[in-house]
Design a protein around this motif. Structure first.
Motif, PDB file in Angstrom:
ATOM      1  N   LYS A  98       0.976  -1.289  -0.095  1.00 32.69           N
ATOM      2  CA  LYS A  98      -0.001  -0.063  -0.190  1.00 32.69           C
ATOM      3  C   LYS A  98       0.762   1.236  -0.114  1.00 32.69           C
ATOM      4  O   LYS A  98       0.401   2.169  -0.635  1.00 32.69           O
ATOM      5  CB  LYS A  98      -0.927   0.123   1.170  1.00 32.69           C
ATOM      6  CG  LYS A  98      -0.359   0.270   2.388  1.00 32.69           C
ATOM      7  CD  LYS A  98      -1.388   0.142   3.753  1.00 32.69           C
ATOM      8  CE  LYS A  98      -0.461   0.278   5.183  1.00 32.69           C
ATOM      9  NZ  LYS A  98      -1.695  -0.157   6.061  1.00 32.69           N
ATOM     10  N   TYR A  99       1.866   1.287   0.507  1.00 31.93           N
ATOM     11  CA  TYR A  99       2.957   2.466   0.707  1.00 31.93           C
ATOM     12  C   TYR A  99       3.323   2.747  -0.733  1.00 31.93           C
ATOM     13  O   TYR A  99       3.359   3.770  -1.326  1.00 31.93           O
ATOM     14  CB  TYR A  99       4.066   2.391   1.675  1.00 31.93           C
ATOM     15  CG  TYR A  99       3.717   2.315   2.836  1.00 31.93           C
ATOM     16  CD1 TYR A  99       3.226   3.371   3.661  1.00 31.93           C
ATOM     17  CD2 TYR A  99       3.403   1.012   3.978  1.00 31.93           C
ATOM     18  CE1 TYR A  99       2.645   3.072   5.086  1.00 31.93           C
ATOM     19  CE2 TYR A  99       2.966   0.674   4.995  1.00 31.93           C
ATOM     20  CZ  TYR A  99       2.487   1.991   5.731  1.00 31.93           C
ATOM     21  OH  TYR A  99       1.950   1.904   7.007  1.00 31.93           O
ATOM     22  N   LEU A 100       3.635   1.702  -1.383  1.00 33.35           N
ATOM     23  CA  LEU A 100       4.321   1.736  -2.976  1.00 33.35           C
ATOM     24  C   LEU A 100       3.254   2.544  -3.874  1.00 33.35           C
ATOM     25  O   LEU A 100       3.430   3.197  -4.421  1.00 33.35           O
ATOM     26  CB  LEU A 100       4.754   0.408  -3.278  1.00 33.35           C
ATOM     27  CG  LEU A 100       5.763  -0.036  -2.503  1.00 33.35           C
ATOM     28  CD1 LEU A 100       6.357  -1.414  -2.784  1.00 33.35           C
ATOM     29  CD2 LEU A 100       7.306   1.040  -2.545  1.00 33.35           C
ATOM     30  N   LEU A 101       1.950   1.852  -3.463  1.00 35.69           N
ATOM     31  CA  LEU A 101       1.038   2.093  -4.325  1.00 35.69           C
ATOM     32  C   LEU A 101       0.659   3.457  -4.141  1.00 35.69           C
ATOM     33  O   LEU A 101       0.072   4.063  -5.190  1.00 35.69           O
ATOM     34  CB  LEU A 101      -0.152   1.230  -4.290  1.00 35.69           C
ATOM     35  CG  LEU A 101      -1.462   1.375  -5.119  1.00 35.69           C
ATOM     36  CD1 LEU A 101      -0.841   1.091  -6.673  1.00 35.69           C
ATOM     37  CD2 LEU A 101      -2.548   0.320  -4.910  1.00 35.69           C
ATOM     38  N   SER A 102       0.450   4.012  -2.945  1.00 33.97           N
ATOM     39  CA  SER A 102       0.180   5.351  -2.407  1.00 33.97           C
ATOM     40  C   SER A 102       0.806   6.561  -3.118  1.00 33.97           C
ATOM     41  O   SER A 102       0.229   7.436  -3.590  1.00 33.97           O
ATOM     42  CB  SER A 102       0.409   5.553  -1.223  1.00 33.97           C
ATOM     43  OG  SER A 102       1.682   5.658  -0.629  1.00 33.97           O
ATOM     44  N   ILE A 103       2.009   6.431  -3.660  1.00 30.03           N
ATOM     45  CA  ILE A 103       2.876   7.248  -4.424  1.00 30.03           C
ATOM     46  C   ILE A 103       1.843   7.646  -5.742  1.00 30.03           C
ATOM     47  O   ILE A 103       2.113   8.670  -5.955  1.00 30.03           O
ATOM     48  CB  ILE A 103       4.178   6.832  -4.941  1.00 30.03           C
ATOM     49  CG1 ILE A 103       4.919   6.364  -3.640  1.00 30.03           C
ATOM     50  CG2 ILE A 103       4.976   7.785  -5.576  1.00 30.03           C
ATOM     51  CD1 ILE A 103       5.023   7.732  -2.673  1.00 30.03           C
ATOM     52  N   HIS A 104       1.233   6.722  -6.484  1.00 28.42           N
ATOM     53  CA  HIS A 104       0.620   7.056  -7.649  1.00 28.42           C
ATOM     54  C   HIS A 104      -0.534   8.074  -7.406  1.00 28.42           C
ATOM     55  O   HIS A 104      -0.845   8.858  -8.161  1.00 28.42           O
ATOM     56  CB  HIS A 104      -0.070   5.615  -8.263  1.00 28.42           C
ATOM     57  CG  HIS A 104       0.991   4.850  -8.729  1.00 28.42           C
ATOM     58  ND1 HIS A 104       1.456   4.868 -10.103  1.00 28.42           N
ATOM     59  CD2 HIS A 104       1.322   3.812  -7.894  1.00 28.42           C
ATOM     60  CE1 HIS A 104       2.158   3.814  -9.946  1.00 28.42           C
ATOM     61  NE2 HIS A 104       2.320   3.102  -8.930  1.00 28.42           N
ATOM     62  N   PHE A 105      -0.943   7.882  -6.109  1.00 28.29           N
ATOM     63  CA  PHE A 105      -1.817   9.170  -5.810  1.00 28.29           C
ATOM     64  C   PHE A 105      -1.543  10.337  -5.493  1.00 28.29           C
ATOM     65  O   PHE A 105      -2.233  11.218  -5.514  1.00 28.29           O
ATOM     66  CB  PHE A 105      -3.145   8.517  -4.753  1.00 28.29           C
ATOM     67  CG  PHE A 105      -3.440   7.168  -5.035  1.00 28.29           C
ATOM     68  CD1 PHE A 105      -4.203   6.485  -6.037  1.00 28.29           C
ATOM     69  CD2 PHE A 105      -3.393   6.073  -4.220  1.00 28.29           C
ATOM     70  CE1 PHE A 105      -4.544   5.480  -6.541  1.00 28.29           C
ATOM     71  CE2 PHE A 105      -4.039   4.639  -4.293  1.00 28.29           C
ATOM     72  CZ  PHE A 105      -4.274   4.262  -5.531  1.00 28.29           C
ATOM     73  N   GLU A 106      -0.429  10.437  -4.816  1.00 27.12           N
ATOM     74  CA  GLU A 106       0.514  11.542  -4.567  1.00 27.12           C
ATOM     75  C   GLU A 106       0.637  12.322  -5.780  1.00 27.12           C
ATOM     76  O   GLU A 106       0.496  13.730  -5.682  1.00 27.12           O
ATOM     77  CB  GLU A 106       1.409  11.140  -3.532  1.00 27.12           C
ATOM     78  CG  GLU A 106       1.160  11.007  -2.010  1.00 27.12           C
ATOM     79  CD  GLU A 106       0.220  12.261  -1.377  1.00 27.12           C
ATOM     80  OE1 GLU A 106       0.949  13.188  -1.193  1.00 27.12           O
ATOM     81  OE2 GLU A 106      -0.720  11.917  -0.914  1.00 27.12           O
ATOM     82  N   ALA A 107       1.197  11.508  -6.766  1.00 24.73           N
ATOM     83  CA  ALA A 107       1.546  12.134  -7.806  1.00 24.73           C
ATOM     84  C   ALA A 107       0.366  12.842  -8.533  1.00 24.73           C
ATOM     85  O   ALA A 107       0.373  13.895  -9.176  1.00 24.73           O
ATOM     86  CB  ALA A 107       2.029  11.094  -8.731  1.00 24.73           C
ATOM     87  N   ALA A 108      -0.663  12.055  -8.595  1.00 26.55           N
ATOM     88  CA  ALA A 108      -1.835  12.635  -9.262  1.00 26.55           C
ATOM     89  C   ALA A 108      -2.539  13.610  -8.462  1.00 26.55           C
ATOM     90  O   ALA A 108      -3.308  14.796  -9.500  1.00 26.55           O
ATOM     91  CB  ALA A 108      -3.016  11.555  -9.240  1.00 26.55           C
ATOM     92  N   LYS A 109      -2.413  13.872  -7.370  1.00 22.41           N
ATOM     93  CA  LYS A 109      -2.830  15.105  -6.597  1.00 22.41           C
ATOM     94  C   LYS A 109      -2.036  16.537  -7.074  1.00 22.41           C
ATOM     95  O   LYS A 109      -2.886  17.461  -7.157  1.00 22.41           O
ATOM     96  CB  LYS A 109      -2.439  14.934  -5.043  1.00 22.41           C
ATOM     97  CG  LYS A 109      -3.586  14.016  -4.401  1.00 22.41           C
ATOM     98  CD  LYS A 109      -3.306  14.037  -2.835  1.00 22.41           C
ATOM     99  CE  LYS A 109      -4.358  12.973  -2.224  1.00 22.41           C
ATOM    100  NZ  LYS A 109      -3.969  13.003  -0.875  1.00 22.41           N
ATOM    101  N   LEU A 110      -0.794  16.165  -7.715  1.00 25.40           N
ATOM    102  CA  LEU A 110      -0.113  17.402  -8.057  1.00 25.40           C
ATOM    103  C   LEU A 110      -0.788  17.909  -9.285  1.00 25.40           C
ATOM    104  O   LEU A 110      -0.423  19.053  -9.564  1.00 25.40           O
ATOM    105  CB  LEU A 110       1.239  17.049  -8.279  1.00 25.40           C
ATOM    106  CG  LEU A 110       1.935  16.516  -7.141  1.00 25.40           C
ATOM    107  CD1 LEU A 110       3.389  15.934  -7.532  1.00 25.40           C
ATOM    108  CD2 LEU A 110       2.277  17.579  -6.166  1.00 25.40           C
ATOM    109  N   ASN A 111      -1.457  17.067 -10.086  1.00 18.69           N
ATOM    110  CA  ASN A 111      -2.250  17.509 -11.176  1.00 18.69           C
ATOM    111  C   ASN A 111      -3.143  18.574 -10.956  1.00 18.69           C
ATOM    112  O   ASN A 111      -3.627  19.352 -11.819  1.00 18.69           O
ATOM    113  CB  ASN A 111      -2.823  16.406 -12.027  1.00 18.69           C
ATOM    114  CG  ASN A 111      -2.103  15.338 -12.435  1.00 18.69           C
ATOM    115  OD1 ASN A 111      -0.728  15.608 -12.542  1.00 18.69           O
ATOM    116  ND2 ASN A 111      -2.653  14.075 -12.485  1.00 18.69           N
ATOM    117  N   GLU A 112      -3.777  18.535  -9.764  1.00 18.72           N
ATOM    118  CA  GLU A 112      -4.764  19.521  -9.327  1.00 18.72           C
ATOM    119  C   GLU A 112      -4.226  20.755  -8.945  1.00 18.72           C
ATOM    120  O   GLU A 112      -5.038  21.846  -8.929  1.00 18.72           O
ATOM    121  CB  GLU A 112      -5.585  19.038  -8.050  1.00 18.72           C
ATOM    122  CG  GLU A 112      -6.307  17.476  -8.632  1.00 18.72           C
ATOM    123  CD  GLU A 112      -6.696  16.919  -7.134  1.00 18.72           C
ATOM    124  OE1 GLU A 112      -6.838  17.425  -6.151  1.00 18.72           O
ATOM    125  OE2 GLU A 112      -7.035  15.657  -7.444  1.00 18.72           O
TER     126      GLU A 112
END
Length: 113
Positions: A98-112
């Protein structure tokens, strides 16, 4: 079929269980839409690749190496919770996935921003 779809299909086939991979990706896409998380095409392909790897590890009961959770201190609890929810769709995964997968969501948040 466009290039992105061909690339996705290629990545999904490497999971060893394409049907399960598609199920998890479909769930993930709906889940992310409900959370209003939008990924760019490269981010989505990276996410697909990660899910494909997770399906492979789950199916083959192949663990990842433990990660140092301290390096994820900057990751929001929301992203970790989202990743955890997606990880629940598969069995036999190491809890650190889950920690490794969470990075994808953090990166997507930067799009906003």
């Amino acid at each position: 079929m466009n290039t992105q779809n061909l690339k996705e299909q290629e990545i999904i086939s490497k999971s060893g269980n394409p049907d399960l991979c598609i199920d998890v990706l479909t769930y993930s896409k709906e889940f992310l839409e409900s959370k209003k998380v939008l990924m760019t095409v490269p981010q989505w392909l990276s996410f697909v690749s990660h899910i494909s790897g997770m399906v492979y590890r789950s199916t083959n009961e192949e663990p990842i190496q433990s990660v140092e959770k301290e390096i994820f201190n900057e990751v929001s609890s929301e992203s970790i919770e989202m990743a955890s929810e997606i990880c629940k769709q598969l069995s036999n995964l190491h809890e650190d996935e889950k920690y490794l997968l969470s990075i994808h969501f953090e990166a997507a948040k930067l799009n906003e921003e």
